[in-house]
Design a protein around this motif. Structure first.
Motif, PDB file in Angstrom:
ATOM      1  N   GLY A   1      78.658 -30.213  37.709  1.00 25.60           N
ATOM      2  CA  GLY A   1      78.225 -30.955  36.528  1.00 25.60           C
ATOM      3  C   GLY A   1      78.493 -30.190  35.244  1.00 25.60           C
ATOM      4  O   GLY A   1      78.864 -30.780  34.220  1.00 25.60           O
ATOM      5  N   ILE A   2      78.307 -28.885  35.281  1.00 30.43           N
ATOM      6  CA  ILE A   2      78.570 -28.059  34.102  1.00 30.43           C
ATOM      7  C   ILE A   2      80.050 -28.095  33.754  1.00 30.43           C
ATOM      8  O   ILE A   2      80.428 -28.240  32.580  1.00 30.43           O
ATOM      9  N   GLU A   3      80.885 -27.980  34.764  1.00 34.46           N
ATOM     10  CA  GLU A   3      82.327 -27.984  34.512  1.00 34.46           C
ATOM     11  C   GLU A   3      82.774 -29.312  33.903  1.00 34.46           C
ATOM     12  O   GLU A   3      83.513 -29.335  32.908  1.00 34.46           O
ATOM     13  N   THR A   4      82.280 -30.412  34.455  1.00 29.02           N
ATOM     14  CA  THR A   4      82.676 -31.735  33.960  1.00 29.02           C
ATOM     15  C   THR A   4      82.148 -31.977  32.554  1.00 29.02           C
ATOM     16  O   THR A   4      82.882 -32.415  31.661  1.00 29.02           O
ATOM     17  N   GLY A   5      80.857 -31.702  32.340  1.00 38.71           N
ATOM     18  CA  GLY A   5      80.252 -31.933  31.031  1.00 38.71           C
ATOM     19  C   GLY A   5      80.857 -31.068  29.948  1.00 38.71           C
ATOM     20  O   GLY A   5      81.074 -31.520  28.820  1.00 38.71           O
ATOM     21  N   SER A   6      81.138 -29.802  30.275  1.00 37.70           N
ATOM     22  CA  SER A   6      81.758 -28.911  29.293  1.00 37.70           C
ATOM     23  C   SER A   6      83.142 -29.423  28.911  1.00 37.70           C
ATOM     24  O   SER A   6      83.532 -29.384  27.732  1.00 37.70           O
ATOM     25  N   GLN A   7      83.865 -29.935  29.901  1.00 38.45           N
ATOM     26  CA  GLN A   7      85.210 -30.431  29.627  1.00 38.45           C
ATOM     27  C   GLN A   7      85.176 -31.660  28.725  1.00 38.45           C
ATOM     28  O   GLN A   7      86.063 -31.836  27.876  1.00 38.45           O
ATOM     29  N   VAL A   8      84.176 -32.496  28.886  1.00 38.86           N
ATOM     30  CA  VAL A   8      84.026 -33.662  28.001  1.00 38.86           C
ATOM     31  C   VAL A   8      83.935 -33.218  26.546  1.00 38.86           C
ATOM     32  O   VAL A   8      84.602 -33.772  25.662  1.00 38.86           O
ATOM     33  N   LEU A   9      83.128 -32.212  26.291  1.00 38.45           N
ATOM     34  CA  LEU A   9      82.967 -31.718  24.923  1.00 38.45           C
ATOM     35  C   LEU A   9      84.232 -31.034  24.428  1.00 38.45           C
ATOM     36  O   LEU A   9      84.653 -31.226  23.279  1.00 38.45           O
ATOM     37  N   ARG A  10      84.834 -30.235  25.270  1.00 31.40           N
ATOM     38  CA  ARG A  10      86.056 -29.540  24.866  1.00 31.40           C
ATOM     39  C   ARG A  10      87.144 -30.543  24.471  1.00 31.40           C
ATOM     40  O   ARG A  10      87.809 -30.381  23.436  1.00 31.40           O
ATOM     41  N   GLU A  11      87.311 -31.579  25.249  1.00 30.64           N
ATOM     42  CA  GLU A  11      88.340 -32.573  24.947  1.00 30.64           C
ATOM     43  C   GLU A  11      88.011 -33.351  23.681  1.00 30.64           C
ATOM     44  O   GLU A  11      88.902 -33.651  22.871  1.00 30.64           O
ATOM     45  N   ALA A  12      86.731 -33.684  23.496  1.00 33.44           N
ATOM     46  CA  ALA A  12      86.343 -34.446  22.309  1.00 33.44           C
ATOM     47  C   ALA A  12      86.565 -33.638  21.035  1.00 33.44           C
ATOM     48  O   ALA A  12      87.112 -34.147  20.046  1.00 33.44           O
ATOM     49  N   PHE A  13      86.171 -32.376  21.056  1.00 31.57           N
ATOM     50  CA  PHE A  13      86.361 -31.541  19.865  1.00 31.57           C
ATOM     51  C   PHE A  13      87.844 -31.251  19.630  1.00 31.57           C
ATOM     52  O   PHE A  13      88.304 -31.228  18.487  1.00 31.57           O
ATOM     53  N   ALA A  14      88.595 -31.033  20.700  1.00 31.16           N
ATOM     54  CA  ALA A  14      90.032 -30.776  20.541  1.00 31.16           C
ATOM     55  C   ALA A  14      90.737 -31.981  19.939  1.00 31.16           C
ATOM     56  O   ALA A  14      91.677 -31.829  19.138  1.00 31.16           O
ATOM     57  N   GLU A  15      90.289 -33.182  20.291  1.00 30.05           N
ATOM     58  CA  GLU A  15      90.913 -34.396  19.756  1.00 30.05           C
ATOM     59  C   GLU A  15      90.603 -34.598  18.277  1.00 30.05           C
ATOM     60  O   GLU A  15      91.482 -34.974  17.489  1.00 30.05           O
ATOM     61  N   HIS A  16      89.375 -34.347  17.878  1.00 27.67           N
ATOM     62  CA  HIS A  16      88.952 -34.700  16.527  1.00 27.67           C
ATOM     63  C   HIS A  16      88.954 -33.527  15.547  1.00 27.67           C
ATOM     64  O   HIS A  16      88.855 -33.746  14.332  1.00 27.67           O
TER      65      HIS A  16
END
Length: 520
Positions: free
Chosen positions: A140-155
């Motif tokens: 869960g930590i790996e998946t949730g962290s990746q969600v944030l990383r991708e969102a910040f990298a995009e915006h």
């Protein structure tokens, strides 16, 4: 979990156990606990030195949603987020990012929402941190962290790592109460729980996060010494690996009232002990549930003890009987401000020799409320109404149980209460409604309740609306209901309005400069 076993190859168990052992009392109090006990004594002797700057953390979008409510969309939850931002709260827990049940989608949508606002030149979100909850499950930590990383990298393509690291607080929790530990599929110990939190938080550190909040579920079900050891072990491990800050979150998960082991004095010792030796990198927050209708009381005791944050939901929503209602904490602080102003006006601090003597036997502290909160208190009522509408009838029920949201908060029956209001109609300058039975008109007005000013200055229509003219009604009640009381002159009405607003501004100024609160 022994020897050199790792958790996600992040923290070795042997290294963590060494940290754990250094926090052991071995018969005597450890230096952190000694420092905590000394601080309690010092606060009794020198209360004037006890000053805390207090902030709120709002968990409506996570813990608050653990109750029956309307089905809400991601956009509904963004609307709730924006309402919370209006209150001046600087930390908002937006969901459990180990769950793909809408929380991960909300996190990505909020990053986009904030970035789009900033692209328009809107700085509304500059001081707001997104707090995200994780359990200690590696996947869960790996998946949730990746969600944030991708969102910040995009915006934030050019600065995403720094933006994410500074804007996000990672809140990691596990169980502490043995009753909860024993219900796990494979029961484990408090020491195991601390290791799991430290390792999970370290995993998010490796993903690029620097700011943390840590909590042990149902910590107030174990003794304070064990709780101090638990938190200091986790915090020490995080700082060894470069954490920038850690908030120690004390969850009163079962909603206990204060008692022999956990009370204002032990809160104060705990507050100092978990911070000892960590400079200003550690803050404390209280998270209490309302099982015996005492969540606000517990929060206030934690503030007297020196905690830096109250973690609750704006209108008290949450599992079972709900969380601490932040709106009621604000109302309680405004009440203390009112008493302080009255004592100052009467040149009595405190009023009597009895109070003067008794005050030496309770803890006192001066609280300075975050200016962003003070400057936005007048939004609290409207925000509460908005949340109740979005989340539905069960949320409205919780909102209506708060002091500020209660639809009947200012109803008056017969006797002295209707006499007070009857006096305000012809002479609101001499007899303003907030000077007697209806003193809460002033604090509720500061929190944005719309009809309060009209009642306070004796508007006949507003007074009639809150006057209960049933069989118990006396002569003044009848006169109010019949509209036979002569109204004050326009000049007197305007003077009363001006003076009421001045009194309200005095309350806000007191919160900005410091209000002394006491343990009950």
């Amino acid at each position: 979990m022994a020897g050199t076993e790792t958790y996600g190859e992040i923290v070795t168990r042997a290294d963590f156990d060494y940290v754990w052992d250094t926090e052991s009392s071995r018969g005597n109090f450890t230096p952190p606990v000694e420092a905590g006990l000394a601080a309690v004594h010092d606060q009794f002797v020198h209360p004037e030195k006890a000053v805390t700057h207090v902030h709120f953390t709002d968990v409506t979008l996570r813990d608050g949603q653990q109750q029956q409510m309307n089905e809400v969309t991601v956009q509904d939850r963004i609307d709730v987020f924006d309402n919370i931002v209006r209150t001046g709260v600087d930390r908002i827990e937006i969901g459990h990012l180990g769950n793909a049940n809408g929380d991960q989608q909300l996190a990505a949508a909020l990053v986009a929402h904030i970035a789009e606002a900033e692209d328009r030149g809107d700085n509304t979100y500059d001081s707001v941190k997104l707090q995200v909850l994780f359990g200690t499950q590696e996947e869960g930590i790996e998946t949730g962290s990746q969600v944030l990383r991708e969102a910040f990298a995009e915006h934030y393509p050019d600065t995403w790592e720094e933006e994410m690291a500074e804007r996000v607080v990672v809140h990691v929790y596990d169980r502490v109460d043995p009753n909860l530990l024993d219900t796990a599929s494979e029961p484990y110990t408090v020491q195991d729980s601390a290791f799991r939190i430290a390792s999970a938080a370290r995993q998010t550190q490796a993903a690029g996060f620097r700011h943390f909040s840590v909590s042990g579920e149902a910590t107030t079900a174990i003794e304070p010494e064990a709780a101090i050891r638990f938190y200091r072990s986790v915090t020490g491990a995080l700082f060894q690996h470069g954490a920038a800050s850690v908030n120690v979150n004390l969850p009163n998960t079962y909603g206990y009232s204060l008692h022999g082991e956990w009370n204002t004095a032990t809160f104060a010792a705990f507050n100092v002990a978990v911070k000892h030796g960590f400079d200003d990198k550690v803050t404390t927050s209280i998270h209490s549930h309302n099982d015996v209708d005492n969540a606000v009381g517990v929060a206030m005791s934690a503030l007297v003890a020196g905690f830096d944050r109250v973690e609750g939901t704006h209108i008290g929503v949450g599992e079972r009987t709900g969380n601490t209602a932040n709106v009621d904490v604000a109302a309680r602080l405004l009440e203390f401000a009112r008493h302080q102003i009255i004592r100052a006006e009467e040149h009595e601090q405190p009023r009597s020799r009895i109070a003067q003597y008794a005050s030496h036997h309770m803890l006192r502290r001066t609280v300075v409320l975050d200016p962003a909160l003070v400057n936005n208190l007048d939004s609290y009522y409207e925000v509460g109404e908005n949340m109740a509408e979005i989340f539905g009838p069960h949320a409205a029920y919780r909102w209506h149980r708060t002091a500020v949201g209660n639809p009947y908060a200012h109803d008056n029956g017969s006797g002295p209460h209707d006499q007070v209001m009857a006096a305000a109609i012809p002479d609101p300058v001499r007899h303003p409604g907030d000077r007697g039975y209806e003193w809460a008109l002033l604090t509720h007005s500061a929190l944005g309740r719309p009809e309060t000013e009209a009642i306070a200055i004796g508007d006949p229509v507003a007074v009639d609306a809150i006057t209960v003219g049933n069989f118990a009604g006396g002569r003044k009640t009848a006169a109010i209901k019949e509209g036979t009381i002569k109204r004050a002159s326009p000049k007197e009405i305007e003077q009363a309005r001006t003076e009421f607003r001045m009194r309200r501004e005095q309350l806000l100024d007191a919160l900005r400069t410091g209000v002394e609160i006491v343990s009950g």
